[in-house]
Write a protein that holds these residues in place. Structure first.
Motif, short mmCIF file in Angstrom:
data_model
loop_
_atom_site.label_atom_id
_atom_site.label_comp_id
_atom_site.label_asym_id
_atom_site.label_seq_id
_atom_site.Cartn_x
_atom_site.Cartn_y
_atom_site.Cartn_z
N GLY A 13 25.80 42.05 38.86
CA GLY A 13 24.49 41.97 38.21
C GLY A 13 24.56 41.02 37.02
O GLY A 13 23.90 41.21 36.00
N THR A 15 23.53 38.04 36.48
CA THR A 15 22.40 37.19 36.11
C THR A 15 21.24 37.98 35.50
O THR A 15 20.22 37.41 35.16
N GLY A 16 21.40 39.29 35.35
CA GLY A 16 20.30 40.11 34.84
C GLY A 16 20.40 40.36 33.35
O GLY A 16 21.26 39.80 32.65
N CYS A 40 25.91 38.60 41.88
CA CYS A 40 24.47 38.85 41.73
C CYS A 40 23.88 39.00 43.14
O CYS A 40 24.62 39.02 44.12
N LEU A 89 30.94 42.34 47.87
CA LEU A 89 30.75 43.12 46.64
C LEU A 89 31.84 44.20 46.53
O LEU A 89 32.36 44.46 45.44
N ALA A 104 26.05 46.36 36.58
CA ALA A 104 24.81 46.05 35.86
C ALA A 104 23.76 45.53 36.82
O ALA A 104 22.84 44.82 36.42
N ASP A 109 22.23 49.00 46.12
CA ASP A 109 23.16 48.35 47.06
C ASP A 109 24.62 48.43 46.64
O ASP A 109 25.52 48.26 47.47
N ALA A 127 25.82 50.72 34.17
CA ALA A 127 24.44 50.65 33.67
C ALA A 127 23.49 51.13 34.76
O ALA A 127 22.44 51.70 34.48
N ASN A 128 23.90 50.89 36.01
CA ASN A 128 23.01 51.15 37.14
C ASN A 128 22.79 52.65 37.34
O ASN A 128 23.65 53.36 37.85
N GLU A 130 20.30 54.13 39.09
CA GLU A 130 19.80 54.54 40.40
C GLU A 130 20.93 55.10 41.27
O GLU A 130 20.74 56.08 41.99
N ASP A 153 24.20 52.74 29.80
CA ASP A 153 22.82 53.06 29.44
C ASP A 153 22.86 53.59 28.00
O ASP A 153 23.74 54.40 27.66
N MET A 207 14.18 44.11 28.66
CA MET A 207 14.95 44.53 29.84
C MET A 207 14.34 43.91 31.10
O MET A 207 13.29 43.26 31.03
P1 NDP Z 1 17.50 42.79 35.96
O1 NDP Z 1 16.36 42.81 36.91
O2 NDP Z 1 17.36 42.01 34.70
O3 NDP Z 1 18.82 42.24 36.70
C1 NDP Z 1 19.28 42.77 37.91
C2 NDP Z 1 20.61 42.15 38.26
O4 NDP Z 1 21.13 42.81 39.40
C3 NDP Z 1 20.50 40.67 38.64
O5 NDP Z 1 21.71 40.03 38.26
C4 NDP Z 1 20.41 40.73 40.16
O6 NDP Z 1 20.79 39.51 40.81
C5 NDP Z 1 21.45 41.82 40.39
N1 NDP Z 1 21.39 42.47 41.70
C6 NDP Z 1 20.32 43.08 42.29
N2 NDP Z 1 20.66 43.54 43.51
C7 NDP Z 1 21.98 43.23 43.67
C8 NDP Z 1 22.91 43.42 44.73
N3 NDP Z 1 22.56 44.01 45.86
N4 NDP Z 1 24.17 42.96 44.56
C9 NDP Z 1 24.56 42.33 43.42
N5 NDP Z 1 23.71 42.12 42.39
C10 NDP Z 1 22.45 42.56 42.53
O7 NDP Z 1 17.84 44.32 35.67
P2 NDP Z 1 18.39 44.99 34.33
O8 NDP Z 1 19.54 44.20 33.79
O9 NDP Z 1 17.27 45.32 33.44
O10 NDP Z 1 18.91 46.39 34.89
C11 NDP Z 1 20.07 46.48 35.69
C12 NDP Z 1 20.45 47.95 35.85
O11 NDP Z 1 20.80 48.48 34.57
C13 NDP Z 1 19.30 48.83 36.37
O12 NDP Z 1 19.86 49.86 37.14
C14 NDP Z 1 18.71 49.42 35.08
O13 NDP Z 1 18.08 50.67 35.30
C15 NDP Z 1 19.96 49.58 34.24
N6 NDP Z 1 19.74 49.55 32.79
C16 NDP Z 1 19.15 48.46 32.21
C17 NDP Z 1 18.99 48.39 30.83
C18 NDP Z 1 18.46 47.16 30.18
O14 NDP Z 1 18.47 47.08 28.95
N7 NDP Z 1 17.97 46.18 30.91
C19 NDP Z 1 19.39 49.51 29.97
C20 NDP Z 1 20.04 50.59 30.68
C21 NDP Z 1 20.20 50.59 32.03
P3 NDP Z 1 19.69 38.31 41.08
O15 NDP Z 1 19.49 37.64 39.76
O16 NDP Z 1 20.33 37.43 42.09
O17 NDP Z 1 18.45 38.99 41.60
#
Ligand code: NDP
Ligand code: MG
Length: 394
Positions: A13, A15-16, A40, A89, A104, A109, A127-128, A130, A153, A207
């Motif tokens: 994760g 890139t998120g 990602c 993965l 993250a 998945d 962090a994930n 779900e 989290d 977020m």
């Molecule tokens: P974003 O939407 O910003 O980022 C999601 C990330 O997950 C991207 O890098 C995406 O890749 C990647 N991703 C999605 N599906 C897959 C997969 N099947 N395999 C590998 N990588 C994958 O989400 P957030 O960063 O906001 O949140 C991420 C997790 O953390 C969630 O579960 C959220 O509930 C939790 N969380 C988030 C917080 C926050 O501050 N944002 C705080 C606490 C928990 P791509 O860019 O290619 O789509």
């Protein structure tokens, strides 16, 4: 020697939003952390940029494009091996070149990679939420040693830090705080016209889109209560949510002797990321102004009960937590679909909770007895929510 004894990190994760916070900390402290693998879903160009910046040896695209071979040769040019799909993965989570895997990613998945990382005795930052809500029963028993699994989290990091050297058996209650989101003080009438743009403006945290909408409905807090039950082995009655608008305190533990510990830090995901990556050490973030918490004389410690009439998603999630079985995975699947439908303008904000509640009410099947059953329930929850939305003309 520079680099000796560095912790080798994989970020799933990358890139998120949370992934960026984690990588920021790794980039600030290159003498402590070496990023060796990144993953990602499908954002190949950002992944390649990050992979080059951190000089990683392995990258993984869960869902590569049709131009998979071109993508692989682009990565190869820079000496990076590109893995793909669920197998890729899972391999990232068990590489010998990785000590610590950060989960993250959004969605569910990565559940099997999370299992693989724990079985391979890696340290894990999670962090994930779900995954643990839908499949905690098949993940938590794989934790081999104390602090192998470190919550990222913010609220759960706070609870985890309050429980440093305190056995879970001495806990009486866990309280998770919530800012209340952008609609905390809105009247039900005003809430009828909420747009995706309104709901994407979180007052405290920046977020990803899905969790921002979940924060606006308070579903995020409900999901987090289930997450806390799983992570800290508590019954549904042992975890509670509290509205705390200033978000200075993130989590509270009340012990059996009625002693209470509160944990506070500036709301910035890089702080719990640093706590998880560096444990049992603490990184000197306090030397930097950007991380410093407000002076205590400026604190405003207000706490109140959430209004589950205006925010029914919290009640629905807590009910799902109490009943357990099939309901948490169904909730995760239905929520994902309902939030997407709202973001696309197909349903109003206030309908999100109706869709999820109807999905849970309409289910009459069995409890999951395997991880595969739980994963199927997540997708069934999504499909049921889709058909309720379609039937209602959304
Ligand atoms: P974003 O939407 O910003 O980022 C999601 C990330 O997950 C991207 O890098 C995406 O890749 C990647 N991703 C999605 N599906 C897959 C997969 N099947 N395999 C590998 N990588 C994958 O989400 P957030 O960063 O906001 O949140 C991420 C997790 O953390 C969630 O579960 C959220 O509930 C939790 N969380 C988030 C917080 C926050 O501050 N944002 C705080 C606490 C928990 P791509 O860019 O290619 O789509
Ligand atoms: Mg949180």
């Amino acid at each position: 020697m520079f680099g000796a004894g560095r912790i080798k990190i994989a970020v799933i994760g990358a890139t998120g939003s949370v992934g960026s916070s984690v990588l920021d900390i790794c980039g600030m402290f290159p003498d402590r952390f070496q990023v060796t693998a990144l993953a990602c879903r499908s954002n190949a160009s950002s992944l390649l940029d990050l992979a080059r910046r951190f000089g990683v040896s392995y990258a993984c695209l869960f869902a590569p494009s049709d131009a998979k071979n071109c993508e692989a040769s682009e990565f190869k040019k820079y000496g990076i091996e590109l893995l793909t799909g669920r197998e890729g993965l899972e391999s990232i989570a068990s590489l010998s070149d990785v000590d610590h895997v950060v989960f993250a990613s959004s969605g569910t998945d990565a559940i099997t990679s999370l299992q693989r990382a724990l079985k391979s005795d890696k340290d894990v930052s999670l962090a994930n939420k779900e995954s643990i809500v839908a499949a905690g029963q098949w993940v938590m028993p794989l934790v081999r040693r104390p602090d192998q699994l470190r919550p990222l989290d913010s609220e759960h990091s706070a609870i985890w830090q309050c429980l440093r050297d305190e056995p879970q058996s001495l806990v009486s209650r866990i309280l998770l705080t919530a800012s209340g989101g952008p609609f905390r003080d809105w009247t039900p009438d005003r809430m009828r016209d909420i747009t995706p743009a309104d709901a994407l403006k979180h007052p405290v945290w920046a977020m990803g889109a899905k969790i921002t909408i979940d924060s606006a409905t308070l579903m995020n807090k409900g999901i987090e209560c289930i997450e806390a039950m799983q992570l800290f082995n508590q019954p549904a009655s042992g975890v509670e949510a509290l509205i705390h608008p200033s978000s200075q305190v993130h989590g509270i533990v009340i012990f059996k002797d009625s002693t209470m510990k509160l944990l506070s830090y500036k709301p910035d995901m890089r702080i719990p990321a640093a706590a998880a990556l560096a444990w049992p050490d603490r990184i000197p973030l306090g030397e930097r102004d950007e991380f410093r918490a407000p002076e205590m004389r400026e604190w405003s410690l207000n706490f109140s009960r959430p209004d589950t009439n205006r925010f029914p998603c919290l009640r629905i999630a807590l009910d799902a937590a109490r009943v357990g079985g099939a309901y948490p995975p169904l909730l995760i699947g239905a929520d994902e679909v309902a939030v997407n439908a709202f973001l696309k303008g197909h349903i109003p904000f206030l309908t999100i909770s109706n869709i999820i509640e109807r999905t849970l009410e309409e289910y009459s099947g069995a409890k999951p007895s395997t991880l595969e059953d739980a994963i199927e329930l997540i997708s069934l929850g999504g499909r049921m929510a889709e058909s309720i939305i379609t039937a209602s003309g959304g």
